[in-house]
Scaffold this motif. Structure first.
Motif, PDB file in Angstrom:
ATOM      1  N   ARG A   1      58.271  51.608 -23.437  1.00 52.24           N
ATOM      2  CA  ARG A   1      58.244  52.802 -22.395  1.00 52.24           C
ATOM      3  C   ARG A   1      59.196  52.768 -20.997  1.00 52.24           C
ATOM      4  O   ARG A   1      58.686  52.698 -20.441  1.00 52.24           O
ATOM      5  N   ALA A   2      58.889  51.053 -21.306  1.00 53.04           N
ATOM      6  CA  ALA A   2      59.964  50.606 -20.267  1.00 53.04           C
ATOM      7  C   ALA A   2      61.018  51.348 -19.708  1.00 53.04           C
ATOM      8  O   ALA A   2      61.964  50.838 -20.423  1.00 53.04           O
ATOM      9  N   ARG A   3      61.206  50.942 -18.652  1.00 53.03           N
ATOM     10  CA  ARG A   3      62.436  51.927 -17.926  1.00 53.03           C
ATOM     11  C   ARG A   3      63.559  50.863 -17.822  1.00 53.03           C
ATOM     12  O   ARG A   3      62.423  49.970 -16.978  1.00 53.03           O
ATOM     13  N   LEU A   4      64.215  50.281 -18.364  1.00 55.28           N
ATOM     14  CA  LEU A   4      64.810  49.507 -17.510  1.00 55.28           C
ATOM     15  C   LEU A   4      65.641  49.959 -16.108  1.00 55.28           C
ATOM     16  O   LEU A   4      66.412  50.862 -16.389  1.00 55.28           O
ATOM     17  N   GLU A   5      65.374  48.764 -15.283  1.00 53.27           N
ATOM     18  CA  GLU A   5      65.824  49.076 -13.944  1.00 53.27           C
ATOM     19  C   GLU A   5      67.690  48.719 -13.594  1.00 53.27           C
ATOM     20  O   GLU A   5      67.611  47.185 -12.989  1.00 53.27           O
ATOM     21  N   ARG A   6      68.554  49.017 -14.214  1.00 57.18           N
ATOM     22  CA  ARG A   6      70.149  48.226 -14.118  1.00 57.18           C
ATOM     23  C   ARG A   6      70.265  48.247 -12.770  1.00 57.18           C
ATOM     24  O   ARG A   6      70.447  48.767 -12.523  1.00 57.18           O
ATOM     25  N   ARG A   7      70.913  46.900 -12.334  1.00 56.80           N
ATOM     26  CA  ARG A   7      71.599  46.742 -11.796  1.00 56.80           C
ATOM     27  C   ARG A   7      72.752  46.044 -11.585  1.00 56.80           C
ATOM     28  O   ARG A   7      72.770  45.162 -12.765  1.00 56.80           O
ATOM     29  N   ARG A   8      73.950  46.343 -11.591  1.00 54.59           N
ATOM     30  CA  ARG A   8      75.285  44.690 -11.575  1.00 54.59           C
ATOM     31  C   ARG A   8      74.941  43.750 -10.978  1.00 54.59           C
ATOM     32  O   ARG A   8      74.903  43.980  -9.501  1.00 54.59           O
ATOM     33  N   VAL A   9      74.952  42.571 -11.086  1.00 61.36           N
ATOM     34  CA  VAL A   9      74.847  41.622 -10.172  1.00 61.36           C
ATOM     35  C   VAL A   9      75.247  40.672 -10.906  1.00 61.36           C
ATOM     36  O   VAL A   9      75.942  39.913 -11.474  1.00 61.36           O
ATOM     37  N   ALA A  10      75.742  39.061 -10.265  1.00 60.16           N
ATOM     38  CA  ALA A  10      76.547  38.388 -10.990  1.00 60.16           C
ATOM     39  C   ALA A  10      75.303  37.628 -11.689  1.00 60.16           C
ATOM     40  O   ALA A  10      74.444  36.983 -10.984  1.00 60.16           O
ATOM     41  N   ALA A  11      75.646  37.387 -13.090  1.00 61.11           N
ATOM     42  CA  ALA A  11      74.845  36.296 -13.650  1.00 61.11           C
ATOM     43  C   ALA A  11      74.257  34.998 -13.244  1.00 61.11           C
ATOM     44  O   ALA A  11      73.977  34.297 -13.099  1.00 61.11           O
ATOM     45  N   ARG A  12      75.748  34.070 -12.211  1.00 61.26           N
ATOM     46  CA  ARG A  12      74.711  33.691 -11.681  1.00 61.26           C
ATOM     47  C   ARG A  12      73.533  33.421 -10.586  1.00 61.26           C
ATOM     48  O   ARG A  12      72.364  32.927 -10.643  1.00 61.26           O
ATOM     49  N   SER A  13      73.690  35.196 -10.234  1.00 60.44           N
ATOM     50  CA  SER A  13      72.349  35.262  -8.925  1.00 60.44           C
ATOM     51  C   SER A  13      71.126  35.274 -10.217  1.00 60.44           C
ATOM     52  O   SER A  13      69.868  35.639  -9.903  1.00 60.44           O
ATOM     53  N   LEU A  14      71.412  35.870 -11.520  1.00 64.63           N
ATOM     54  CA  LEU A  14      70.546  36.507 -12.006  1.00 64.63           C
ATOM     55  C   LEU A  14      69.865  34.746 -12.502  1.00 64.63           C
ATOM     56  O   LEU A  14      68.458  34.664 -12.437  1.00 64.63           O
ATOM     57  N   VAL A  15      70.068  33.922 -12.689  1.00 66.94           N
ATOM     58  CA  VAL A  15      69.642  32.474 -12.676  1.00 66.94           C
ATOM     59  C   VAL A  15      69.497  31.468 -11.840  1.00 66.94           C
ATOM     60  O   VAL A  15      68.284  31.265 -11.692  1.00 66.94           O
ATOM     61  N   ALA A  16      69.976  32.051 -11.023  1.00 66.53           N
ATOM     62  CA  ALA A  16      69.016  31.041  -9.336  1.00 66.53           C
ATOM     63  C   ALA A  16      68.063  32.352  -8.800  1.00 66.53           C
ATOM     64  O   ALA A  16      66.779  31.806  -8.975  1.00 66.53           O
ATOM     65  N   GLU A  17      67.277  33.802  -9.434  1.00 65.33           N
ATOM     66  CA  GLU A  17      66.695  33.938  -9.551  1.00 65.33           C
ATOM     67  C   GLU A  17      65.102  33.831 -10.691  1.00 65.33           C
ATOM     68  O   GLU A  17      63.750  33.436  -9.662  1.00 65.33           O
TER      69      GLU A  17
ATOM     70  N   ALA B   1      62.262  36.643 -17.800  1.00 61.45           N
ATOM     71  CA  ALA B   1      62.003  36.010 -19.514  1.00 61.45           C
ATOM     72  C   ALA B   1      62.647  34.773 -18.504  1.00 61.45           C
ATOM     73  O   ALA B   1      61.826  33.525 -19.208  1.00 61.45           O
ATOM     74  N   LEU B   2      63.596  34.478 -17.801  1.00 58.25           N
ATOM     75  CA  LEU B   2      63.746  33.044 -17.866  1.00 58.25           C
ATOM     76  C   LEU B   2      63.159  32.282 -16.910  1.00 58.25           C
ATOM     77  O   LEU B   2      63.367  30.826 -17.563  1.00 58.25           O
ATOM     78  N   CYS B   3      62.219  32.864 -16.276  1.00 62.65           N
ATOM     79  CA  CYS B   3      61.427  31.517 -15.722  1.00 62.65           C
ATOM     80  C   CYS B   3      60.467  31.447 -16.125  1.00 62.65           C
ATOM     81  O   CYS B   3      60.128  30.144 -16.354  1.00 62.65           O
ATOM     82  N   ASN B   4      59.680  32.726 -16.858  1.00 57.27           N
ATOM     83  CA  ASN B   4      59.171  31.983 -18.521  1.00 57.27           C
ATOM     84  C   ASN B   4      59.575  30.749 -19.321  1.00 57.27           C
ATOM     85  O   ASN B   4      58.389  30.244 -19.372  1.00 57.27           O
ATOM     86  N   LEU B   5      60.757  30.873 -19.468  1.00 56.80           N
ATOM     87  CA  LEU B   5      61.573  29.815 -20.474  1.00 56.80           C
ATOM     88  C   LEU B   5      61.372  28.500 -19.045  1.00 56.80           C
ATOM     89  O   LEU B   5      61.027  27.373 -19.957  1.00 56.80           O
ATOM     90  N   ILE B   6      61.988  28.356 -18.599  1.00 60.27           N
ATOM     91  CA  ILE B   6      60.937  27.198 -17.657  1.00 60.27           C
ATOM     92  C   ILE B   6      59.558  26.903 -17.862  1.00 60.27           C
ATOM     93  O   ILE B   6      59.331  25.763 -17.246  1.00 60.27           O
ATOM     94  N   GLU B   7      58.674  27.642 -16.857  1.00 62.36           N
ATOM     95  CA  GLU B   7      57.604  27.196 -16.958  1.00 62.36           C
ATOM     96  C   GLU B   7      57.283  26.219 -18.169  1.00 62.36           C
ATOM     97  O   GLU B   7      56.488  25.327 -18.041  1.00 62.36           O
ATOM     98  N   ASN B   8      57.601  26.942 -19.779  1.00 63.41           N
ATOM     99  CA  ASN B   8      57.095  26.786 -20.819  1.00 63.41           C
ATOM    100  C   ASN B   8      57.552  25.279 -20.348  1.00 63.41           C
ATOM    101  O   ASN B   8      57.073  24.303 -21.138  1.00 63.41           O
ATOM    102  N   ALA B   9      58.948  25.227 -20.268  1.00 66.54           N
ATOM    103  CA  ALA B   9      59.298  23.257 -20.139  1.00 66.54           C
ATOM    104  C   ALA B   9      59.102  22.305 -19.584  1.00 66.54           C
ATOM    105  O   ALA B   9      58.225  21.586 -19.981  1.00 66.54           O
TER     106      ALA B   9
END
Ligand code: ADP
Length: 585
Positions: A428-444, A481-489
């Motif tokens: 049911r999750a509706r994705l709220e897409r925004r156009r961003v630089a991939a780098r900002s995604l990583v930074a977030e 999701a990225l944060c989850n991976l880093i937290e696991n590490a």
């Protein structure tokens, strides 16, 4: 709960196989019976047509040559009459006749003539005497009288290997040729060939040789044809097995031999035969009967050999035979049954799997609530009560308050995870897409993971080049999701080790990787750890819900991406996420 596959085999596959086998055997038997019926019917039709053909041939025998056999089985000429009835054998010859015969036999025809004439006058002349008298008359130069003698209608005995009529005819032709009446002689010769000749084969040949010597080669081609047919037929009677009545026997070199009666045979030329056959094999009911050179009958077409045709009679079904229809139907049904069973089985299997998964989720969720929620809640309420009742030494109050805050944050994070998971799981999750630089995604992602990194005490290395493309994604979801991976590490790798986060573009896809120097993930667990509530066996002592990686996978897949885990050498785990970079991503 029984395993779905086993259940499936028990409830569907086995009955399906049984029903299939039953249908196969039942249908197969029916098709076989129908095929046998068709074959029998075709043979009946053919036999019927064959009989008709024979009857037609009999009816049209005027166009054909009839051979007769004499009582010794010798072939007689075409349309031969029966030998004269009641012919006397062994009659008295007069003395005059004996003398005349003897003289004539010595070639003294002129001297023999008076004796032979006397015997004729006495009315005791037999065939031999009459022929001798005619020859004597010829020798005396009285050809006309010789002819008259031969025309004498007195019935005469037979019993000579050469029938008297033939000898007479022969002599008559001879006399006519002597008299120079060649055309009359030719006429008699033709008649002999066509109608009156009653000769064994060799005699017939001799007859024709004599005629040819006196009159030249036979003139009329048709007569000669008939003569040859007769001769051939005679040869054949010696060469081919004698047919039983109404049976056709093939004649080598063309034509057929048909037995009309005990001693009468019909020689049917090839051309006539074909015409008759075409007439006789008209359409049958449900079957078409043709000759095999007219119809390409398949292997299952019934055949009946008709000798002399150079072809068989073939019965081919008129339209699609019932057995073919039925076997087509049977095959269709079988395929349909297989399809239905296949689809049904798949459906049931999927349903059972889903049921099983839901049941596991429910029980895992109960486990989660009991361990991950109830235990901290108990501690939380204990601390809150102590604070409320002033049981905490004043110096420790700030520490208790901070502890409470941390626990509450952790719990609300946990609740958020569970809710996120439920949303994504139901699709049911509706994705709220925004156009961003991939780098900002990583930074977030890194920003969100900072507290966990600080707690774990690892070093962080980031490699995210400036030229990374833009992506159109639900930034919050993917950053978490990225944060989850880093937290696991941070959770599973030792303090002081390095966590490396890299971003790049490979084959047009954005690739994010988080690598650590922790214990890594055993190969046997690599698929399972992405399942909700699944936890590594080695990490039961470390608090966790088993929801983190499930959430990561859901978020990544919702964006059309993939996630995989691999070894990081010499030790450690490396999680790799790939996302499409196109407009839709
Ligand atoms: P949780 O961490 O709460 O157990 P996850 O879904 O995040 O749940 O992870 C599932 C399991 O995967 C963990 O229990 C752990 O065994 C294993 N795992 C995840 N990340 C790592 C890592 N970086 N190193 C070693 N094991 C890991």
């Amino acid at each position: 709960m029984p395993r779905p596959a086993a259940l499936l085999a028990a409830t569907l596959v086995v009955p399906a196989l049984l029903v299939g086998a039953w249908a196969w055997i039942g249908l197969g038997g029916r098709i076989e019976r129908l095929e046998q019926d068709e074959q029998r019917r075709a043979t009946e039709v053919l036999t019927e047509r064959h009989a008709l053909l024979v009857t037609k041939l009999r009816a049209e025998q005027d166009h054909m040559t009839v051979l007769s056999l004499d009582e010794r089985g010798r072939v007689l000429g075409p349309f031969a009459e029966d030998p004269p009835a009641g012919a006397a054998v062994g009659f008295e010859r007069s003395a005059a006749a004996r003398i005349g015969l003897e003289l004539e036999a010595r070639g003294q025809g002129v001297e023999a003539l008076p004796f032979l004439e006397a015997a004729a006058m006495a009315g005791t002349e037999d065939a031999t005497q009459r022929l001798a008298r005619a020859r004597a008359l010829l020798a005396a130069g009285r050809g006309e009288a010789a002819l008259t003698a031969l025309e004498d209608p007195t019935p005469l005995p037979d019993g000579d290997p050469l029938p008297w009529a033939t000898r007479r005819l022969w002599l008559e032709i001879h006399v006519l040729a002597e008299l120079g009446r060649t055309s009359e002689a030719q006429g008699l010769r033709t008649r002999a060939h066509c109608f009156d000749l009653r000769l064994p084969l060799r005699a017939a040949e001799a007859f024709e040789l004599v005629c040819a010597a006196q009159l030249g080669p036979a003139r009329a081609p048709i007569d000669k044809e008939r003569f040859l047919t007769t001769v051939r037929g005679a040869t054949l009677l010696e060469a081919v097995p004698i047919p039983t009545e109404r049976q056709l026997v093939e004649v080598p070199g063309g034509g057929l031999l048909l037995r009309l009666a005990q001693d009468r045979f019909l020689v049917v030329p090839q051309g006539v035969l074909r015409a008759q056959l075409r007439y006789a094999v008209g359409p049958g009911d449900g079957w078409e009967v043709r000759t095999s050179d007219e119809a390409s009958g398949g292997d299952d077409a019934a055949r009946l050999a008709v000798p002399g045709l150079g072809a068989d009679l073939v019965a081919v079904p008129d339209g699609t035979p019932e057995s073919a229809l039925l076997s087509g139907l049977g095959r269709g049904l079988l395929w349909l049954a297989l399809l239905v069973f296949g689809a049904g089985n798949l459906l049931v299997w999927r349903t059972l799997r889903r049921e099983e998964r839901l049941a596991r989720l429910r029980s895992d969720f109960v486990d989660l609530v009991s361990h991950e929620l109830r235990t901290p809640l108990t501690a939380l309420s204990l601390k809150a009560e102590m604070l409320a009742h002033g049981e905490v030494p004043p110096a420790k109050v700030p520490e208790y308050q901070l502890g409470l805050l941390a626990e509450v944050r952790r719990l609300s994070g946990l609740v958020a995870s569970v809710l996120d998971f439920a949303r994504l799981e139901k699709g049911r999750a509706r994705l709220e897409r925004r156009r961003v630089a991939a780098r900002s995604l990583v930074a977030e992602g890194l920003r969100e993971a900072r507290p966990a990194l600080e707690l774990g005490g690892q070093r962080l290395e980031v490699d995210a080049p400036r030229e990374l493309p833009e992506v159109e994604v639900d930034v919050e979801l993917l950053a978490r999701a990225l944060c989850n991976l880093i937290e696991n590490a941070a959770k599973y790798a030792p303090a002081g080790s390095t966590i490396r986060v890299t971003a790049g573009v490979v084959d047009g896809r954005l690739r994010l990787a988080v690598a650590d120097e922790g214990p890594g993930i055993p190969r046997a667990e690599r698929d399972r750890i992405f399942e909700p509530f699944a936890r590594g066996r080695a990490h039961a002592a470390i608090p966790g819900t088993g929801l983190g990686l499930a959430l990561v996978r859901q978020a990544v897949e919702a964006h059309g991406g993939t996630i995989a885990v691999e070894d990081r050498l010499p030790h450690g785990a490396r999680f790799v996420v790939e996302l499409p970079t196109g407009a839709a991503a």
